[in-house]
Design an enzyme around this catalytic site. Structure first.
Site, mmCIF file in Angstrom:
data_model
loop_
_atom_site.group_PDB
_atom_site.id
_atom_site.type_symbol
_atom_site.label_atom_id
_atom_site.label_comp_id
_atom_site.label_asym_id
_atom_site.label_seq_id
_atom_site.Cartn_x
_atom_site.Cartn_y
_atom_site.Cartn_z
ATOM 1 N N GLY A 267 -14.696 -40.761 -7.123
ATOM 2 C CA GLY A 267 -13.288 -40.956 -6.808
ATOM 3 C C GLY A 267 -12.647 -39.693 -6.281
ATOM 4 C CG PHE A 268 -8.104 -38.079 -5.169
ATOM 5 C CD1 PHE A 268 -8.278 -37.110 -4.198
ATOM 6 C CD2 PHE A 268 -6.944 -38.047 -5.932
ATOM 7 C CE1 PHE A 268 -7.329 -36.119 -3.994
ATOM 8 C CE2 PHE A 268 -5.983 -37.081 -5.735
ATOM 9 C CZ PHE A 268 -6.184 -36.113 -4.769
ATOM 10 C CG ASP B 157 -17.214 -43.913 -9.139
ATOM 11 O OD1 ASP B 157 -17.004 -45.098 -8.800
ATOM 12 O OD2 ASP B 157 -16.327 -43.037 -9.130
ATOM 13 N N GLY C 288 -14.216 -45.589 -5.814
ATOM 14 C CA GLY C 288 -14.811 -44.349 -5.345
ATOM 15 C C GLY C 288 -15.599 -44.562 -4.063
ATOM 16 C CG LEU D 144 -11.471 -37.423 -14.069
ATOM 17 C CD1 LEU D 144 -12.130 -36.607 -15.177
ATOM 18 C CD2 LEU D 144 -11.666 -36.724 -12.731
ATOM 19 C CE1 TYR E 123 -4.126 -45.871 -15.622
ATOM 20 C CE2 TYR E 123 -2.059 -44.858 -14.946
ATOM 21 C CZ TYR E 123 -3.431 -44.781 -15.112
ATOM 22 O OH TYR E 123 -4.117 -43.628 -14.767
ATOM 23 C CE LYS F 280 -5.997 -43.473 -17.978
ATOM 24 N NZ LYS F 280 -7.319 -42.812 -18.048
#
Length: 335
Positions: free
Chosen positions: A13-14, A34, A39, A79, A150, A154
């Site tokens: 991913g980023f 991933d 990604g 991540l 979301y 988290k």
């Protein structure tokens, strides 16, 4: 710091791909996983040239596949996540984030590995008192509104991580990330408003502004965000802490669109379209009016502070998106 074996989930991913590059540059061995749902293998082009890097296409919710590739890990950067930007699957957001984090934490406990993961600034919700410190209250809307899924997932991950610390005596760190952007960002709302705005301007299209555009955010260039994650991984001062990682510059979304238009050098006039939230997803949505971090704790413990100005970062990001657009056009012509 001595060389470590580091597991990075969401590696393609980023943020994950940039983190892999930085970890390898620091001499670490990196195991990247991933599922490639968001990604991109191309993000790992440089990392895959390094013999200290190994990559596996694995969904973090699949514990049976994940466990065998994690033997010997000493540090974990978790991540991988799923989110609802303004629409999307609430059930996937909740289950991927909870089950995935639980699986990776079990591996951390078995390996006695340090566990660092990216939480989100969204956990502060609609708390009106800014800037947010790590002890600020989480003020979330009702569970009937999907956009809070979301943040809730988290917050659950944070509680689960600290529960594992208490139960299994492993060091854990929760990093609340504020508005990361830069090269390799996802070219959709998944990547953030700046990604969509740049793309619209480069294509001479109208920029969609959700709501009234007066809501404010802080945006952090990817190199600064990754420096914060890397510092948390390598520094014991971050152990068992919650830390804000971000820039303290505040800008409204409509001013962000104006700034990107100016920096792009577009010969066309700026065109904005105000889009009501109800028209985006067809269901109830609640926005956050201001979201700005207090990063003094990260500065004190890790020496972290954002260095790249919004203008500098956006110029680099616009240049990258312009190159991506040109490459896509060449492929289209060749096809």
């Amino acid at each position: 710091m001595n060389t470590k074996t580091v597991l990075v989930t969401g590696a393609a991913g980023f943020l994950g791909s940039h983190l892999c590059d930085s970890l390898l540059a620091h001499g670490h061995r990196v195991i990247g996983v991933d599922d490639l749902s968001h990604g991109n293998r191309e993000n790992l082009a440089e990392a895959r040239k390094n013999p200290a890097f190994a990559f596996h296409v694995i969904d973090v919710t699949d514990e049976a596949l994940l466990r065998p590739v994690c033997d010997g890990v000493e540090l974990i950067a978790h991540l991988a996540a799923f989110k609802i930007p303004r629409y999307g699957s609430r059930i996937k957001t909740v289950l991927v984030n909870s089950q995935g984090t639980h699986n990776v934490l079990k591996i951390a406990a078995e390996q006695k590995a340090k566990f660092v993961f990216t939480s989100t600034s969204d956990v502060y919700g609609r708390n009106p008192v800014v800037p947010f410190s790590e002890t600020s209250e989480s003020v979330l809307g009702p569970s009937t509104v999907p956009r809070w899924a979301y943040a809730a997932s988290k917050l659950f991950d944070e509680h689960l991580a600290f529960a594992f610390h208490e139960e299994y005596d492993i060091p854990v760190t929760a990093l609340r990330i504020f508005g990361s952007y830069g090269p390799r960002q996802h070219l959709s709302w998944w990547g953030g408003p700046q990604s969509v705005f740049i793309d619209a301007i480069l294509n001479n299209e109208t920029i969609p502004i959700h709501g009234d555009g007066q809501q404010t955010r802080s945006f952090t260039f990817v190199s600064d965000t990754v420096a914060g994650i890397l510092a948390a991984l390598e520094n014991d001062a971050a152990n068992n802490q919650i830390l804000n990682i971000g820039s303290q510059r505040e800008i409204s979304i409509i001013d962000l669109a104006r700034l990107i238009h100016h920096l792009s050098g577009s010969p066309h006039p700026l065109r904005l379209e105000m889009v009501p939230y109800q028209a985006i997803s067809g269901r109830e949505y609640e926005d956050v009016r201001r979201r700005i971090p207090d990063t003094s704790k990260a500065l004190k413990l890790l020496g972290f502070q954002a260095h790249v100005s919004l203008e500098q970062g956006l110029l680099q990001t616009i240049d990258w998106q312009r190159k991506v657009r040109a490459a896509a056009a060449q492929i289209a012509v060749g096809a």
